[in-house]
Design a protein around this motif. Structure first.
Motif, mmCIF file in Angstrom:
data_model
loop_
_atom_site.group_PDB
_atom_site.id
_atom_site.type_symbol
_atom_site.label_atom_id
_atom_site.label_comp_id
_atom_site.label_asym_id
_atom_site.label_seq_id
_atom_site.Cartn_x
_atom_site.Cartn_y
_atom_site.Cartn_z
ATOM 1 N N PRO A 105 -32.525 39.874 27.344
ATOM 2 C CA PRO A 105 -31.582 40.039 27.601
ATOM 3 C C PRO A 105 -30.001 40.360 26.615
ATOM 4 O O PRO A 105 -31.153 40.308 25.514
ATOM 5 N N ARG A 106 -29.800 41.292 26.646
ATOM 6 C CA ARG A 106 -29.012 42.241 25.352
ATOM 7 C C ARG A 106 -27.426 41.846 24.795
ATOM 8 O O ARG A 106 -26.938 41.955 26.635
ATOM 9 N N TYR A 107 -27.759 41.407 24.153
ATOM 10 C CA TYR A 107 -26.065 40.619 23.833
ATOM 11 C C TYR A 107 -25.039 41.688 22.827
ATOM 12 O O TYR A 107 -24.118 41.240 22.165
ATOM 13 N N ALA A 108 -25.587 43.332 22.805
ATOM 14 C CA ALA A 108 -24.665 44.518 22.312
ATOM 15 C C ALA A 108 -24.455 45.228 23.318
ATOM 16 O O ALA A 108 -25.741 45.996 23.668
ATOM 17 N N ALA A 109 -23.906 45.463 22.465
ATOM 18 C CA ALA A 109 -23.945 47.817 23.214
ATOM 19 C C ALA A 109 -24.643 48.411 22.613
ATOM 20 O O ALA A 109 -25.353 48.473 21.591
ATOM 21 N N ARG A 110 -25.031 49.169 23.244
ATOM 22 C CA ARG A 110 -26.269 50.802 23.327
ATOM 23 C C ARG A 110 -25.231 51.488 21.989
ATOM 24 O O ARG A 110 -24.253 51.565 22.036
ATOM 25 N N GLY A 111 -26.007 51.444 20.696
ATOM 26 C CA GLY A 111 -25.120 52.020 19.824
ATOM 27 C C GLY A 111 -24.772 53.426 20.205
ATOM 28 O O GLY A 111 -25.766 54.114 21.140
ATOM 29 N N GLN A 112 -24.195 54.518 19.736
ATOM 30 C CA GLN A 112 -24.051 55.429 19.791
ATOM 31 C C GLN A 112 -24.001 56.549 19.195
ATOM 32 O O GLN A 112 -23.278 56.173 18.388
ATOM 33 N N PRO A 113 -24.760 57.559 18.988
ATOM 34 C CA PRO A 113 -24.472 58.656 16.996
ATOM 35 C C PRO A 113 -22.567 58.630 17.141
ATOM 36 O O PRO A 113 -22.208 59.552 18.346
ATOM 37 N N GLN A 114 -22.738 58.985 15.502
ATOM 38 C CA GLN A 114 -21.254 59.562 15.648
ATOM 39 C C GLN A 114 -21.082 61.362 15.480
ATOM 40 O O GLN A 114 -21.686 61.220 14.599
ATOM 41 N N LEU A 115 -20.012 61.598 16.529
ATOM 42 C CA LEU A 115 -19.904 63.411 16.221
ATOM 43 C C LEU A 115 -19.718 63.514 14.576
ATOM 44 O O LEU A 115 -20.550 64.675 14.706
ATOM 45 N N LEU A 116 -18.842 63.229 14.109
ATOM 46 C CA LEU A 116 -18.773 63.770 12.805
ATOM 47 C C LEU A 116 -20.529 64.069 12.672
ATOM 48 O O LEU A 116 -20.429 64.766 11.226
ATOM 49 N N LYS A 117 -20.519 62.668 12.059
ATOM 50 C CA LYS A 117 -21.687 62.870 11.311
ATOM 51 C C LYS A 117 -23.311 63.748 11.820
ATOM 52 O O LYS A 117 -23.793 64.986 11.260
#
Length: 176
Positions: A105-117
């Motif tokens: 089980p995963r208890y954190a959101a999938r991260g997403q790249p930051q647009l500005l980076k």
């Protein structure tokens, strides 16, 4: 079987009464709290909360949020599409619940790249000739951040920036 039945509520947005699309709440007859971290792991949750548990992800081109007693689906064509997605999700919930011993089980959101980076690693607009096929570098950066395009789609990206971008993007679970 964890989720046996639900009742749909189809409605139009109160904020935009001119909208052609409808939204759906599926009110669940069973509490599905325990499967939510497994759904997050298997369906790639873009947002996850522990208390109260919920997961939000995109599927079938829709934004779907699953709560212990309700599923919310936005921007549907009609009730028929809502039913199709509800049945698919009911099947996924029950399948994932049956396989939960095989899933971490995963208890954190999938991260997403930051647009500005991502945008900062693309060439400046002065160098852009739009050979990537996008109207602006911002649009290409957004598509790269979403995983729809590769940094290599920019023909003018500097090799050092390409390497930095690939290293940066490698930390995210991207579906390209």
């Amino acid at each position: 079987m964890l989720l046996e039945s639900y009742t749909k509520e189809i409605f139009r947005s109160k904020c935009n009464t001119q909208a052609q699309s409808v939204h759906c709440f599926a009110h669940l007859d069973q509490d599905i709290s325990e499967v939510i971290p497994y759904l997050n792991a298997e369906l790639g949750g873009d947002a996850f909360t522990r208390e109260p548990p919920s997961v939000t992800f995109k599927a079938h081109g829709k934004l779907i949020t699953v709560h212990p007693d309700k599923i919310a689906i936005n921007a549907l064509q009609d009730e028929e599409e809502a039913e199709k997605i509800c049945r698919w999700l009911q099947s996924e919930i029950n399948d994932i619940w049956e396989r939960r011993d095989e899933i971490e089980p995963r208890y954190a959101a999938r991260g997403q790249p930051q647009l500005l980076k991502v945008l900062k690693l693309l060439p400046t607009n002065a160098q852009c000739s739009k050979e990537c096929g996008q109207p602006t570098c911002m649009v290409l950066a957004k598509l790269v951040a979403e995983g729809a395009k590769s940094p290599e789609d920019c023909p003018h990206i500097e090799p050092d920036n390409l390497e930095q971008m690939e290293q940066y993007l490698a930390q995210f679970e991207m579906e390209v």
